[in-house]
Design a protein around this motif. Structure first.
Motif, mmCIF file in Angstrom:
data_model
loop_
_atom_site.group_PDB
_atom_site.id
_atom_site.type_symbol
_atom_site.label_atom_id
_atom_site.label_comp_id
_atom_site.label_asym_id
_atom_site.label_seq_id
_atom_site.Cartn_x
_atom_site.Cartn_y
_atom_site.Cartn_z
ATOM 1 N N LEU A 75 0.833 -1.207 0.000
ATOM 2 C CA LEU A 75 0.000 0.000 0.000
ATOM 3 C C LEU A 75 0.868 1.257 0.000
ATOM 4 O O LEU A 75 0.537 2.248 -0.659
ATOM 5 N N ALA A 76 1.992 1.205 0.723
ATOM 6 C CA ALA A 76 2.899 2.356 0.761
ATOM 7 C C ALA A 76 3.435 2.659 -0.633
ATOM 8 O O ALA A 76 3.562 3.826 -1.020
ATOM 9 N N ARG A 77 3.739 1.634 -1.395
ATOM 10 C CA ARG A 77 4.228 1.847 -2.763
ATOM 11 C C ARG A 77 3.139 2.410 -3.670
ATOM 12 O O ARG A 77 3.431 3.011 -4.703
ATOM 13 N N ARG A 78 1.875 2.239 -3.266
ATOM 14 C CA ARG A 78 0.753 2.766 -4.044
ATOM 15 C C ARG A 78 0.283 4.122 -3.533
ATOM 16 O O ARG A 78 -0.711 4.643 -4.009
ATOM 17 N N GLY A 79 0.995 4.656 -2.524
ATOM 18 C CA GLY A 79 0.707 6.028 -2.104
ATOM 19 C C GLY A 79 -0.075 6.195 -0.823
ATOM 20 O O GLY A 79 -0.609 7.264 -0.563
ATOM 21 N N LEU A 80 -0.146 5.128 0.008
ATOM 22 C CA LEU A 80 -0.843 5.246 1.289
ATOM 23 C C LEU A 80 0.179 5.091 2.412
ATOM 24 O O LEU A 80 0.894 4.100 2.492
ATOM 25 N N SER A 81 0.238 6.096 3.276
ATOM 26 C CA SER A 81 1.154 6.077 4.412
ATOM 27 C C SER A 81 0.370 6.402 5.676
ATOM 28 O O SER A 81 -0.693 7.013 5.605
ATOM 29 N N ARG A 82 0.919 6.002 6.855
ATOM 30 C CA ARG A 82 0.181 6.256 8.098
ATOM 31 C C ARG A 82 1.133 6.469 9.270
ATOM 32 O O ARG A 82 2.299 6.102 9.231
ATOM 33 N N THR A 83 0.577 7.099 10.311
ATOM 34 C CA THR A 83 1.230 7.170 11.611
ATOM 35 C C THR A 83 0.373 6.384 12.598
ATOM 36 O O THR A 83 -0.737 5.942 12.270
ATOM 37 N N PHE A 84 0.890 6.227 13.823
ATOM 38 C CA PHE A 84 0.226 5.379 14.804
ATOM 39 C C PHE A 84 -0.055 6.153 16.090
ATOM 40 O O PHE A 84 0.563 7.187 16.363
ATOM 41 N N GLN A 85 -0.990 5.616 16.898
ATOM 42 C CA GLN A 85 -1.280 6.210 18.197
ATOM 43 C C GLN A 85 -0.013 6.276 19.041
ATOM 44 O O GLN A 85 0.297 7.291 19.654
ATOM 45 N N ASN A 86 0.719 5.159 19.091
ATOM 46 C CA ASN A 86 1.964 5.082 19.852
ATOM 47 C C ASN A 86 3.127 5.371 18.924
ATOM 48 O O ASN A 86 3.232 4.795 17.838
ATOM 49 N N LEU A 152 13.896 15.231 21.951
ATOM 50 C CA LEU A 152 12.821 16.102 21.477
ATOM 51 C C LEU A 152 11.621 16.082 22.414
ATOM 52 O O LEU A 152 11.383 15.105 23.131
ATOM 53 N N SER A 153 10.845 17.145 22.379
ATOM 54 C CA SER A 153 9.574 17.173 23.098
ATOM 55 C C SER A 153 8.603 16.209 22.428
ATOM 56 O O SER A 153 8.795 15.777 21.283
ATOM 57 N N TYR A 154 7.528 15.888 23.144
ATOM 58 C CA TYR A 154 6.554 14.935 22.605
ATOM 59 C C TYR A 154 5.922 15.452 21.311
ATOM 60 O O TYR A 154 5.768 14.714 20.334
ATOM 61 N N GLY A 155 5.575 16.726 21.302
ATOM 62 C CA GLY A 155 4.976 17.302 20.099
ATOM 63 C C GLY A 155 5.923 17.265 18.915
ATOM 64 O O GLY A 155 5.509 17.008 17.773
ATOM 65 N N ALA A 156 7.216 17.511 19.167
ATOM 66 C CA ALA A 156 8.210 17.455 18.090
ATOM 67 C C ALA A 156 8.352 16.033 17.556
ATOM 68 O O ALA A 156 8.527 15.824 16.353
ATOM 69 N N LEU A 157 8.277 15.051 18.455
ATOM 70 C CA LEU A 157 8.340 13.657 18.015
ATOM 71 C C LEU A 157 7.148 13.309 17.123
ATOM 72 O O LEU A 157 7.279 12.561 16.149
ATOM 73 N N LYS A 158 5.984 13.867 17.447
ATOM 74 C CA LYS A 158 4.808 13.648 16.601
ATOM 75 C C LYS A 158 5.040 14.221 15.205
ATOM 76 O O LYS A 158 4.687 13.606 14.187
ATOM 77 N N ARG A 159 5.642 15.421 15.144
ATOM 78 C CA ARG A 159 5.930 16.018 13.838
ATOM 79 C C ARG A 159 6.997 15.226 13.096
ATOM 80 O O ARG A 159 6.938 15.105 11.868
ATOM 81 N N LEU A 160 7.962 14.659 13.831
ATOM 82 C CA LEU A 160 8.978 13.822 13.187
ATOM 83 C C LEU A 160 8.344 12.580 12.573
ATOM 84 O O LEU A 160 8.712 12.168 11.463
ATOM 85 N N GLU A 161 7.384 11.989 13.265
ATOM 86 C CA GLU A 161 6.716 10.819 12.711
ATOM 87 C C GLU A 161 5.934 11.178 11.444
ATOM 88 O O GLU A 161 5.897 10.402 10.479
ATOM 89 N N LEU A 174 -2.709 8.696 6.552
ATOM 90 C CA LEU A 174 -3.599 8.343 7.652
ATOM 91 C C LEU A 174 -2.913 8.729 8.959
ATOM 92 O O LEU A 174 -1.812 8.231 9.259
ATOM 93 N N LEU A 175 -3.536 9.612 9.708
ATOM 94 C CA LEU A 175 -2.978 10.106 10.967
ATOM 95 C C LEU A 175 -3.839 9.613 12.125
ATOM 96 O O LEU A 175 -4.994 10.001 12.254
ATOM 97 N N ASP A 176 -3.258 8.764 12.964
ATOM 98 C CA ASP A 176 -3.988 8.186 14.088
ATOM 99 C C ASP A 176 -3.647 8.973 15.349
ATOM 100 O O ASP A 176 -2.586 8.799 15.943
ATOM 101 N N GLU A 177 -4.533 9.874 15.744
ATOM 102 C CA GLU A 177 -4.411 10.725 16.917
ATOM 103 C C GLU A 177 -3.081 11.491 16.970
ATOM 104 O O GLU A 177 -2.300 11.343 17.911
ATOM 105 N N PRO A 178 -2.810 12.316 15.964
ATOM 106 C CA PRO A 178 -1.530 13.042 15.925
ATOM 107 C C PRO A 178 -1.345 14.042 17.052
ATOM 108 O O PRO A 178 -0.211 14.401 17.380
#
Length: 262
Positions: A75-86, A152-161, A174-178
């Motif tokens: 799916l990633a090769r077809r253009g779908l990417s995601r982040t996770f809650q954790n 990094l701060s927690y918020g910065a880690l979220k932006r890094l992800e 797809l952003l799971d609780e960013p």
């Protein structure tokens, strides 16, 4: 043609109907949020769309191609990417190395060139480094490139992800609780980043509990309760829907007008 189309999606776990008959679509550059009380099935829905779970029913189509149950790397090769809650960050690597890790799926390497550090390999590494630095600048972390991620701060880690997910050059993210666990300033930074990504043409499918953020940035909202879709529409429509108010706040809040959703 919608970028993502979900039709009749459902899954059961040990006789428990976790998600049932959920459908919606996402257009290019659109921000669609999936909301609902705890246990509504939001992350399970994400896991089916992103290939982590194989749906028991229904279909997922990406750019008109049926991709139901397809593995995440395909799916990633077809253009779908995601982040996770954790957070899925390499804490002992630098910020730049984390961003570079996200770029590797797009690389077309040669084992011998890498083994002997041939010029082609060095050029590819330099190109990956430059691409990663551009991503870090996009999320406001370029000045922290050489720092260990754990600093990094927690918020910065979220932006890094999010930067690492964008390294795949997705059509839909797809952003799971960013914004989960972020303070007010960090949430505002996430807000601006998500809006900027959508303006660049990347579609966003968002799960988030921060209703102020959701109502502020979403073009369209899908509401789940106990695995079922109970409402769908523009933010102002959803905020006034009696079913949504009752699902979140109970009958008493419904009678009061549901202002807490605004």
């Amino acid at each position: 043609m919608p970028l993502l189309r979900v039709e009749g999606l459902g899954i059961d776990f040990g006789g428990l109907r976790a998600v049932n008959d959920v459908g919606f679509q996402v257009e290019p550059g659109e921000i669609v949020s999936v909301i609902g009380p705890n246990g509504a099935g939001k992350t399970t829905l994400f896991n089916m769309i992103s290939g982590a779970y194989r749906p028991g029913r229904g279909t997922v189509a990406l750019n008109g191609e049926t991709v139901t149950g397809m593995e995440p790397h395909l799916l990633a090769r077809r253009g779908l990417s995601r982040t996770f809650q954790n957070l899925q960050i390499f804490q002992k690597m630098t910020v730049l190395e984390n961003a570079m890790a996200g770029c590797h799926l797009k690389e077309r390497g040669n084992f011998l060139a890498d083994l002997f550090s041939l010029p082609a390999s060095r050029r590819r590494t330099a190109g990956t480094r430059a691409a990663a630095m551009r991503l870090l600048a996009r999320v406001g972390l370029d000045r922290a490139a050489d720092k260990e991620a754990s600093s990094l701060s927690y918020g910065a880690l979220k932006r890094l992800e999010i930067a690492r997910a964008l390294a795949l050059e997705p059509g839909i993210l797809l952003l799971d609780e960013p914004a989960a666990g972020c303070n007010a300033v960090e949430t505002e930074e996430i807000d601006r980043l998500v809006a900027e990504v959508a303006k660049s043409g990347v579609a966003i499918l968002l799960v988030e509990h921060d209703m102020k953020l959701v109502m502020r940035i979403s073009n369209h909202i899908v509401v789940l309760d106990r695995g079922e879709k109970i409402a769908e529409g523009k933010p102002e429509q959803v905020a006034r829907d009696p079913k949504v108010i009752e699902a979140y706040l109970g009958v008493q809040a419904k009678e009061a007008g549901g202002h807490a959703l605004g």
